[in-house]
Design a protein around this motif. Structure first.
Motif, PDB file in Angstrom:
ATOM      1  N   GLY A  65     -80.762  75.918  38.051  1.00 35.44           N
ATOM      2  CA  GLY A  65     -80.148  77.124  38.599  1.00 35.44           C
ATOM      3  C   GLY A  65     -79.499  77.981  37.544  1.00 35.44           C
ATOM      4  O   GLY A  65     -79.246  77.550  36.422  1.00 35.44           O
ATOM      5  N   LYS A  66     -79.250  79.211  37.960  1.00 36.74           N
ATOM      6  CA  LYS A  66     -78.567  80.175  37.107  1.00 36.74           C
ATOM      7  C   LYS A  66     -77.550  80.891  37.975  1.00 36.74           C
ATOM      8  O   LYS A  66     -77.868  81.381  39.052  1.00 36.74           O
ATOM      9  CB  LYS A  66     -79.575  81.163  36.513  1.00 36.74           C
ATOM     10  CG  LYS A  66     -79.009  82.018  35.423  1.00 36.74           C
ATOM     11  CD  LYS A  66     -80.117  82.800  34.715  1.00 36.74           C
ATOM     12  CE  LYS A  66     -79.551  83.529  33.524  1.00 36.74           C
ATOM     13  NZ  LYS A  66     -80.589  84.208  32.766  1.00 36.74           N
ATOM     14  N   GLY A  67     -76.300  80.916  37.495  1.00 36.07           N
ATOM     15  CA  GLY A  67     -75.235  81.546  38.249  1.00 36.07           C
ATOM     16  C   GLY A  67     -75.258  83.059  38.140  1.00 36.07           C
ATOM     17  O   GLY A  67     -75.958  83.635  37.303  1.00 36.07           O
ATOM     18  N   SER A  68     -74.476  83.703  38.969  1.00 32.86           N
ATOM     19  CA  SER A  68     -74.422  85.167  38.981  1.00 32.86           C
ATOM     20  C   SER A  68     -73.845  85.735  37.687  1.00 32.86           C
ATOM     21  O   SER A  68     -74.096  86.882  37.339  1.00 32.86           O
ATOM     22  CB  SER A  68     -73.597  85.653  40.181  1.00 32.86           C
ATOM     23  OG  SER A  68     -72.285  85.128  40.100  1.00 32.86           O
ATOM     24  N   THR A  69     -73.094  84.915  36.942  1.00 34.79           N
ATOM     25  CA  THR A  69     -72.523  85.372  35.671  1.00 34.79           C
ATOM     26  C   THR A  69     -73.419  85.026  34.485  1.00 34.79           C
ATOM     27  O   THR A  69     -73.059  85.292  33.346  1.00 34.79           O
ATOM     28  CB  THR A  69     -71.133  84.749  35.443  1.00 34.79           C
ATOM     29  OG1 THR A  69     -71.280  83.323  35.412  1.00 34.79           O
ATOM     30  CG2 THR A  69     -70.160  85.156  36.528  1.00 34.79           C
ATOM     31  N   SER A  99     -70.784  83.127  28.214  1.00 33.64           N
ATOM     32  CA  SER A  99     -69.767  83.464  27.204  1.00 33.64           C
ATOM     33  C   SER A  99     -68.714  82.364  27.229  1.00 33.64           C
ATOM     34  O   SER A  99     -68.637  81.581  28.180  1.00 33.64           O
ATOM     35  CB  SER A  99     -69.140  84.827  27.489  1.00 33.64           C
ATOM     36  OG  SER A  99     -68.502  84.829  28.743  1.00 33.64           O
ATOM     37  N   ARG A 100     -67.900  82.318  26.215  1.00 33.80           N
ATOM     38  CA  ARG A 100     -66.883  81.266  26.120  1.00 33.80           C
ATOM     39  C   ARG A 100     -65.922  81.323  27.311  1.00 33.80           C
ATOM     40  O   ARG A 100     -65.526  82.398  27.727  1.00 33.80           O
ATOM     41  CB  ARG A 100     -66.092  81.398  24.828  1.00 33.80           C
ATOM     42  CG  ARG A 100     -66.935  81.091  23.608  1.00 33.80           C
ATOM     43  CD  ARG A 100     -66.099  80.961  22.346  1.00 33.80           C
ATOM     44  NE  ARG A 100     -66.979  80.788  21.213  1.00 33.80           N
ATOM     45  CZ  ARG A 100     -67.548  79.630  20.861  1.00 33.80           C
ATOM     46  NH1 ARG A 100     -67.293  78.539  21.551  1.00 33.80           N
ATOM     47  NH2 ARG A 100     -68.361  79.565  19.833  1.00 33.80           N
ATOM     48  N   ASN A 132     -64.870  77.071  25.251  1.00 36.66           N
ATOM     49  CA  ASN A 132     -66.065  76.232  25.329  1.00 36.66           C
ATOM     50  C   ASN A 132     -67.285  77.032  25.771  1.00 36.66           C
ATOM     51  O   ASN A 132     -67.154  78.010  26.510  1.00 36.66           O
ATOM     52  CB  ASN A 132     -65.835  75.073  26.292  1.00 36.66           C
ATOM     53  CG  ASN A 132     -64.724  74.169  25.827  1.00 36.66           C
ATOM     54  OD1 ASN A 132     -64.693  73.762  24.680  1.00 36.66           O
ATOM     55  ND2 ASN A 132     -63.790  73.886  26.714  1.00 36.66           N
ATOM     56  N   LEU A 133     -68.460  76.560  25.328  1.00 35.84           N
ATOM     57  CA  LEU A 133     -69.718  77.179  25.746  1.00 35.84           C
ATOM     58  C   LEU A 133     -70.561  76.274  26.637  1.00 35.84           C
ATOM     59  O   LEU A 133     -71.546  76.726  27.214  1.00 35.84           O
ATOM     60  CB  LEU A 133     -70.544  77.600  24.523  1.00 35.84           C
ATOM     61  CG  LEU A 133     -70.105  78.888  23.847  1.00 35.84           C
ATOM     62  CD1 LEU A 133     -70.897  79.112  22.557  1.00 35.84           C
ATOM     63  CD2 LEU A 133     -70.279  80.075  24.788  1.00 35.84           C
ATOM     64  N   SER A 134     -70.194  74.982  26.743  1.00 38.08           N
ATOM     65  CA  SER A 134     -70.977  74.100  27.612  1.00 38.08           C
ATOM     66  C   SER A 134     -70.147  72.918  28.099  1.00 38.08           C
ATOM     67  O   SER A 134     -69.171  72.521  27.462  1.00 38.08           O
ATOM     68  CB  SER A 134     -72.239  73.604  26.896  1.00 38.08           C
ATOM     69  OG  SER A 134     -71.932  72.851  25.754  1.00 38.08           O
ATOM     70  N   PHE A 135     -70.556  72.399  29.245  1.00 32.15           N
ATOM     71  CA  PHE A 135     -69.973  71.202  29.852  1.00 32.15           C
ATOM     72  C   PHE A 135     -71.103  70.209  30.080  1.00 32.15           C
ATOM     73  O   PHE A 135     -72.247  70.593  30.339  1.00 32.15           O
ATOM     74  CB  PHE A 135     -69.390  71.477  31.231  1.00 32.15           C
ATOM     75  CG  PHE A 135     -68.097  72.237  31.267  1.00 32.15           C
ATOM     76  CD1 PHE A 135     -67.297  72.401  30.155  1.00 32.15           C
ATOM     77  CD2 PHE A 135     -67.668  72.787  32.457  1.00 32.15           C
ATOM     78  CE1 PHE A 135     -66.103  73.098  30.212  1.00 32.15           C
ATOM     79  CE2 PHE A 135     -66.479  73.488  32.541  1.00 32.15           C
ATOM     80  CZ  PHE A 135     -65.692  73.649  31.418  1.00 32.15           C
ATOM     81  N   TYR A 137     -67.767  71.195  25.299  1.00 29.82           N
ATOM     82  CA  TYR A 137     -68.195  71.427  23.922  1.00 29.82           C
ATOM     83  C   TYR A 137     -68.018  72.893  23.556  1.00 29.82           C
ATOM     84  O   TYR A 137     -68.139  73.780  24.408  1.00 29.82           O
ATOM     85  CB  TYR A 137     -69.670  71.045  23.751  1.00 29.82           C
ATOM     86  CG  TYR A 137     -69.932  69.578  23.952  1.00 29.82           C
ATOM     87  CD1 TYR A 137     -69.962  68.709  22.872  1.00 29.82           C
ATOM     88  CD2 TYR A 137     -70.137  69.053  25.223  1.00 29.82           C
ATOM     89  CE1 TYR A 137     -70.208  67.355  23.047  1.00 29.82           C
ATOM     90  CE2 TYR A 137     -70.376  67.697  25.412  1.00 29.82           C
ATOM     91  CZ  TYR A 137     -70.410  66.858  24.323  1.00 29.82           C
ATOM     92  OH  TYR A 137     -70.638  65.518  24.506  1.00 29.82           O
ATOM     93  N   ASP A 138     -67.824  73.125  22.260  1.00 28.89           N
ATOM     94  CA  ASP A 138     -67.621  74.507  21.807  1.00 28.89           C
ATOM     95  C   ASP A 138     -68.925  75.212  21.442  1.00 28.89           C
ATOM     96  O   ASP A 138     -68.913  76.313  20.922  1.00 28.89           O
ATOM     97  CB  ASP A 138     -66.633  74.562  20.631  1.00 28.89           C
ATOM     98  CG  ASP A 138     -67.195  74.010  19.344  1.00 28.89           C
ATOM     99  OD1 ASP A 138     -68.219  73.295  19.374  1.00 28.89           O
ATOM    100  OD2 ASP A 138     -66.607  74.298  18.279  1.00 28.89           O
TER     101      ASP A 138
END
Length: 135
Positions: free
Chosen positions: A32-36, A64-65, A70-73, A94-95
């Motif tokens: 999936g891809k969120g609206s943001t 975006s951060r 962070n850029l990912s979970f 993670y950054d």
């Protein structure tokens, strides 16, 4: 080389091999891809089903951060396909994208964690639909 060193090396080799095997066995698929613009992936190799409960690892790349930089979970989640509830097991932030870079935060959910309803149309609902369709 002393016997202690040899024993230590002999015991550590399986640990390193196991860690490499687990990471190498990942098979991330976008669900999936969120609206943001956030993109959500599930590791198909991690999906484990016991009756109505399915446990798996997911990864979210942010467009975006977030407020913590962070850029990912990466999280481990269990969903109940019958009751449409989920519970968080593990969390890592993670950054950098794709769970790379510096691990900035991590925790295991406490034993007192509770099941939460999955909101229809949410990212968790997309994940539940994907993992619950796997038999």
């Amino acid at each position: 080389m002393t016997m202690k060193k040899i024993l230590f090396i002999a015991l550590m080799i399986p640990c390193f091999a196991s860690a490499l095997k687990v990471e190498g066995a990942s098979d991330w698929v976008m669900v999936g891809k969120g609206s943001t613009g956030d993109v959500i992936f599930i590791d198909k190799q991690s999906i484990k089903r016991i009756e109505d409960s399915v446990t798996f690892w997911d990864r979210t790349n942010f467009s975006s951060r977030n407020q913590d930089g962070n850029l990912s979970f990466k999280t481990s989640i269990t969903v109940n396909c019958r009751t449409k509830e989920s519970i968080l097991r593990y969390f890592m932030a993670y950054d950098d994208l794709d769970n790379r870079g510096i691990l900035t935060e991590s925790f295991a959910a406490p034993a007192t964690a509770t099941w939460e309803p999955i909101v229809p149309g949410s990212a968790y609902a997309k994940e539940m639909q994907f993992v619950c369709s796997k038999k």
